[in-house]
Design a protein around this motif. Sequence first.
Motif, PDB file in Angstrom:
ATOM      1  N   GLY A  21       0.840  -1.187   0.000  1.00  0.00           N
ATOM      2  CA  GLY A  21       0.000   0.000   0.000  1.00  0.00           C
ATOM      3  C   GLY A  21       0.873   1.233   0.000  1.00  0.00           C
ATOM      4  N   GLU A  22       0.232   2.375  -0.250  1.00  0.00           N
ATOM      5  CA  GLU A  22       1.009   3.606  -0.276  1.00  0.00           C
ATOM      6  C   GLU A  22       1.146   4.155   1.133  1.00  0.00           C
ATOM      7  OE1 GLU A  22       0.363   5.845  -4.243  1.00  0.00           O
ATOM      8  OE2 GLU A  22      -1.570   5.167  -3.555  1.00  0.00           O
ATOM      9  N   SER A  23       2.021   5.156   1.307  1.00  0.00           N
ATOM     10  CA  SER A  23       2.241   5.669   2.658  1.00  0.00           C
ATOM     11  C   SER A  23       0.938   6.236   3.209  1.00  0.00           C
ATOM     12  CB  SER A  23       3.330   6.732   2.646  1.00  0.00           C
ATOM     13  OG  SER A  23       3.049   7.699   1.684  1.00  0.00           O
ATOM     14  N   GLY A  24       0.724   5.977   4.484  1.00  0.00           N
ATOM     15  CA  GLY A  24      -0.474   6.475   5.126  1.00  0.00           C
ATOM     16  C   GLY A  24      -1.667   5.551   5.001  1.00  0.00           C
ATOM     17  N   CYS A  25      -1.510   4.376   4.384  1.00  0.00           N
ATOM     18  CA  CYS A  25      -2.671   3.498   4.230  1.00  0.00           C
ATOM     19  C   CYS A  25      -2.869   2.641   5.469  1.00  0.00           C
ATOM     20  CB  CYS A  25      -2.527   2.614   2.994  1.00  0.00           C
ATOM     21  SG  CYS A  25      -1.330   1.300   3.194  1.00  0.00           S
ATOM     22  N   GLY A  26      -1.925   2.679   6.416  1.00  0.00           N
ATOM     23  CA  GLY A  26      -2.110   1.951   7.674  1.00  0.00           C
ATOM     24  C   GLY A  26      -1.384   0.633   7.735  1.00  0.00           C
ATOM     25  N   LYS A  27      -0.492   0.362   6.783  1.00  0.00           N
ATOM     26  CA  LYS A  27       0.125  -0.959   6.779  1.00  0.00           C
ATOM     27  C   LYS A  27       1.101  -1.146   7.940  1.00  0.00           C
ATOM     28  CE  LYS A  27       3.367   0.223   3.008  1.00  0.00           C
ATOM     29  NZ  LYS A  27       3.244   1.685   3.065  1.00  0.00           N
ATOM     30  N   THR A  28       1.857  -0.089   8.290  1.00  0.00           N
ATOM     31  CA  THR A  28       2.755  -0.204   9.438  1.00  0.00           C
ATOM     32  C   THR A  28       1.956  -0.375  10.723  1.00  0.00           C
ATOM     33  OG1 THR A  28       4.453   1.093   8.366  1.00  0.00           O
ATOM     34  CG2 THR A  28       4.530   1.005  10.741  1.00  0.00           C
ATOM     35  N   THR A  29       0.825   0.323  10.823  1.00  0.00           N
ATOM     36  CA  THR A  29      -0.012   0.202  12.017  1.00  0.00           C
ATOM     37  C   THR A  29      -0.530  -1.222  12.163  1.00  0.00           C
ATOM     38  OG1 THR A  29      -0.657   2.467  11.563  1.00  0.00           O
ATOM     39  CG2 THR A  29      -1.902   1.309  13.245  1.00  0.00           C
ATOM     40  N   VAL A  30      -0.865  -1.867  11.063  1.00  0.00           N
ATOM     41  CA  VAL A  30      -1.298  -3.261  11.128  1.00  0.00           C
ATOM     42  C   VAL A  30      -0.199  -4.106  11.764  1.00  0.00           C
ATOM     43  CG1 VAL A  30      -1.816  -5.317   9.767  1.00  0.00           C
ATOM     44  CG2 VAL A  30      -2.866  -3.143   9.170  1.00  0.00           C
ATOM     45  N   GLY A  31       1.044  -3.911  11.294  1.00  0.00           N
ATOM     46  CA  GLY A  31       2.170  -4.670  11.828  1.00  0.00           C
ATOM     47  C   GLY A  31       2.309  -4.462  13.321  1.00  0.00           C
ATOM     48  N   LYS A  32       2.249  -3.196  13.739  1.00  0.00           N
ATOM     49  CA  LYS A  32       2.430  -2.924  15.165  1.00  0.00           C
ATOM     50  C   LYS A  32       1.256  -3.441  15.985  1.00  0.00           C
ATOM     51  CE  LYS A  32       5.685   0.811  14.947  1.00  0.00           C
ATOM     52  NZ  LYS A  32       5.967   2.221  15.145  1.00  0.00           N
ATOM     53  N   ALA A  33       0.076  -3.419  15.407  1.00  0.00           N
ATOM     54  CA  ALA A  33      -1.088  -3.900  16.152  1.00  0.00           C
ATOM     55  C   ALA A  33      -1.014  -5.412  16.318  1.00  0.00           C
ATOM     56  CB  ALA A  33      -2.376  -3.504  15.441  1.00  0.00           C
ATOM     57  N   ILE A  34      -0.487  -6.109  15.332  1.00  0.00           N
ATOM     58  CA  ILE A  34      -0.340  -7.556  15.448  1.00  0.00           C
ATOM     59  C   ILE A  34       0.634  -7.887  16.568  1.00  0.00           C
ATOM     60  CG2 ILE A  34       0.631  -9.586  14.293  1.00  0.00           C
ATOM     61  CD1 ILE A  34      -0.617  -8.530  11.707  1.00  0.00           C
TER      62      ILE A  34
END
Lengths: 678, 494
Positions: free
Chosen positions: A404-417
């Motif tokens: 996904g592009e920046s700001g789509c929440g992909k890093t947040t998904v990783g941290k939430a996992i």
Amino acid sequence: MSAAIESATDSESPLLTVRGLTTAFPAGGGELRVVDGVDLELRRGETFALVGESGCGKSMTAFSILRLLPAGARLDGEVRLDGADLLALPEAAMRRVRGRRIAMIFQEPMTSLNPVLTVGRQIQEVLERHLGLRGRVARERILELLAEVGIPDPGKRIDEYPHQLSGGMKQRVMIAMALAGEPELLIADEPTTALDVTIQAQVLRLLQRLQRERGMALLLITHDLGVVAQMADRVAVMYAGQVVEEARREDFLRHRRHPYTRRLFQALPEARRRGQPLATIPGSVPSRFDRIPGCRFAERCDIAQPLCRERAPELLPVAGQRVRCFAVDPRFAARFPSPPALDVATEAVPGSRQQAATPLLEVSGLKVHFPIRRGLLKREVGRVYAVDGVDMAIAAGRTLALVGESGCGKTTVGKAILQLIRPTAGSVRFDDTELTTLKGEALRRRRRELQLVFQDPFSSMNPRMRVEEIVAEGLIAQKMVRDRRERRERVAELLRQVGLRPEVMDRYPHEFSGGQRQRICIARALAVSPRLIVCDEPTSALDVSVQAQILNLLAELQREMGLAYLFITHNLSVVGYLAHEVAVMYLGRVVEQGPAEAVLADPRHPYTQALVSAVPRVEEGGREVIRLEGDPPSPIAPPPGCHFAPRCPWAEARCQEAYPPVTALGEGRWVRCFLYGD
Amino acid sequence: MDRVDFVTLALLLGLPPTLFALLAVGLDAKPVILWTDALLYLLVAAVTGFVLYARRRQDLRDTWRAVLRRPLGMAALVVLSAYGALGLVDSVHFRLPVSQGEGGEVHYAGESLSLFDLMATPLREGVEKTYSAPLAITAFVKETVERADGTRVREYPRLRYGGAHLDDPSRHRADVAARALWGAAQGALVAVAAFLLLAFLLARRHGWSWAEAAGRVLRGETTLPWWSALATLTVLLVLAGAVVQLAGGYHVFGTDKVGNDVLYQALKSVRTGLIIGTLTTLVMLPFALVLGVMAGYFRGWVDDVIQYLYTTLSSIPGVLLIAAAVLMLQVYMANHPELFETEAERADLRLFFLCVILGITSWTGLCRMLRGETLKLREMDYVTAARALGRRPGAILARHLTPNVLHIVLISVVLDFSGLVLAEAVLSYVGVGVDPSMHSWGNMINSARLEMAREPMVWWSLAAAFSFMFVLVLAANLFADAVRDAFDPRHARN
């Protein structure tokens, strides 16, 4: 670029001629020649790409042409703009050249604009300085320029401040500023590296159009071979301060003659190289490369002969190209083995296709909302819907890429996992344990099974700790070793596993290159014997050849230890090379998911299609680029209905009303789009 | 830690006990350890420990070398070391025996002396009647003197100690010049000895010959600017030599109203200044560091509470808080005289509490800075990695955050030092500073208030206090500059 323009410009004298350009900095009692005898020629209307990995001197060449060098630098050679020697000009005259005849745009649009001045004011400065335009006339010109670089609603934007604009907009403003002086030559230093692929496609197209309309020469500095293939008329590859190969684009893409160039291309991760290790370039650029008597690449070259270490090769003309290598010199060519055939794509390793039965990690309905609080009582006035309902599953030994592009929440998904950010809703089951409800000691013990590798190899290690302490951190936290000796042994073993010598354990992070740092970070994650590693853009800060090393290492570790990877990235070529499955995210939700090969070969969701088509590719051949307009909307106020609808070329009325449901496409694929409903 | 480090550590830590032991045996003295003495030893031990630690950490070693590589930093360090040495010598206290009672019972003097007092006995005991100008041999004011023949004359009487060795007053100037020159020559001689020693050490370390080492030092071709240290040392030694020689026969800075030597007071004030400058920091540091880092890392209610605390504290005028606390303490001490064995102990406790109070009122600035830096650091990937590895918050604070904010602590500590020395002067002037019986620059300046108003003016108390304080503060500021340049990541490192 059309053939008509090319033939028209061929007859003219070159606009910019660089001869023997040498830039040296004082270093350790002597000088380091970061640019060493570079020759270039640029004609009007031509795009010349200067390619190379970080530290090869490509940006320094650009700064040298503009004479924007830090104090203490020594500049030699000849830079002629239309015949006038720029290096001989007094500084005051040079200031009239910068911005007027030669303009430059930089990589980082965030820091290249002054945050306390409006966009209009900053462009006006150029107009005042170089064209003497003021008042109404100037304002009208600014509006024209903003419209020309494709900024919607220029009348409103002209009075806005940089922070009110998105990254792509800022880069457009930078381009407008550069164009304000009506330059004959535009130098673009990595103009799209900080931007997302869809935005990158917009900016590249804009540059191409402007150049055609104005007949400007464009010196494009980049590390991305895909961008080169798409944009350049001619290409020069730099290595260790020298040009090692120069050619027209067509020749360059067809015959890569210099061993370094060849290796660079082979190191590119692509879907067709799945399952096989990528070519890497051993070692790194030598630090005092200007003192090497022979060929500067000889140390890392796979066909190097004794001759290469004794004498320095010249830039030799070979069939319209110029190459700095003895292997193409007819006098010496016989001593070299014939170059291997252009990378042969072999079959993918079979057996990696079977779907594992039980998933190791199962995420369902994951939501992470950040409340926005205002006022005295910290009342919640809104929410950032960073992640808004994500489902996924990863089995042991498999790689799921989250794109996904920046700001789509992909890093947040990783941290939430990893429970580094507590999810607002949803469940994360790891090996039949619900992680979201785990607390305190239980969670802390569980952490060893899920690890994390970061994007930025420079901020991911504590600069005040030695490598041993860094790698051993997990061992200590999880009480996995009894004493110092055992700890050192285990750290040595881990370092060997990631391809570093154990002796490095007493050194500090700043002594390592980006790739080595990334290896240390991987060793740190491996220390606690995890079963799943979340890799958050682990290679996007690295050069192509180093990226290949890290990707190879990750693939090897997966084979040996059966690790599962959640690979967060924006780089689709890496996905095609490495991932088994891919999930495409847009504004907090997964819009399409399925086996990587299938999704990349035949994307279904309009966003995935745009994403796949926007990636600049090395292969030739016309392909339709689906151009997305505008920027991704803000996750604070996502559009009603399908989030992608405002940018979607196929949007219908119902797209604005409801978010499309999941449509299964078979073979484990699904998509959320009304196009495939019913 | 290698063997040399152990030896250094043992020597430094063993020095005060050894001195006490020697004194006890040699003079039958009874050691007295004042509160501030103990803390000062602790500080010295901590600094020594840190130096040994820093030698093993390459990053720290490099930055400290960058501090010393600046000639001004080196010079400032030499000056500071001289002050520090004086302060330490003045911090070894004991009580001398006065009389041997029956049955071998020893009585000790009520007054506790320091090693420095012992060294400066002539200065301490050479008490005149009242004011005398620097290097004078006669009093500053006329007195009616009865001659041997019974006549009474108003004249400037000869001093009891200043220039008492001169039979012929006309030789006064010549004697002063001779003593100054002789002292300066002695100082220069010691400086040459130091130079030779340095050359020898450098020669041994780098495998140079003596001559080569000496030449390199003089031409400034060593990695560290030893020439700067040497030049500063020479100036200090020449001055000290001259002063020591002159002090043997004169009052170099004159005497005060009750005839006490002003040079002695100024030198005694060094310890007070150093203690205020360093111990205050020692008191403040734990608050600032722990609270600042915690506020930044934990955020939420912890942050709210800590922020509330320091905003409240910093909105009360500092002087008011200090005055209130010191006055309360004064009343308490006056009501409980039985708590203190000697006058010095009482004065010392007041000094100690002044440090504590100054510390409590001055931690807010540093705390705020540390909180800000921690807010930035907690978002760094290595902190996230540590959390993902299952590190406890305490370990993250101690291993990841604190080491990375220490440069800020160090910079603000050295910058604060000079401010605190000056604050002492101001507070003592206002009357809420150290005990009036304690020698301090503030007290000297306070008494100079009246001296400056009289005609002819008595200027030397003020001048002595001013020059000693000025040199210390200047050196501290220059050193702070060098430290900031080396440690602040925003300054480019060359």
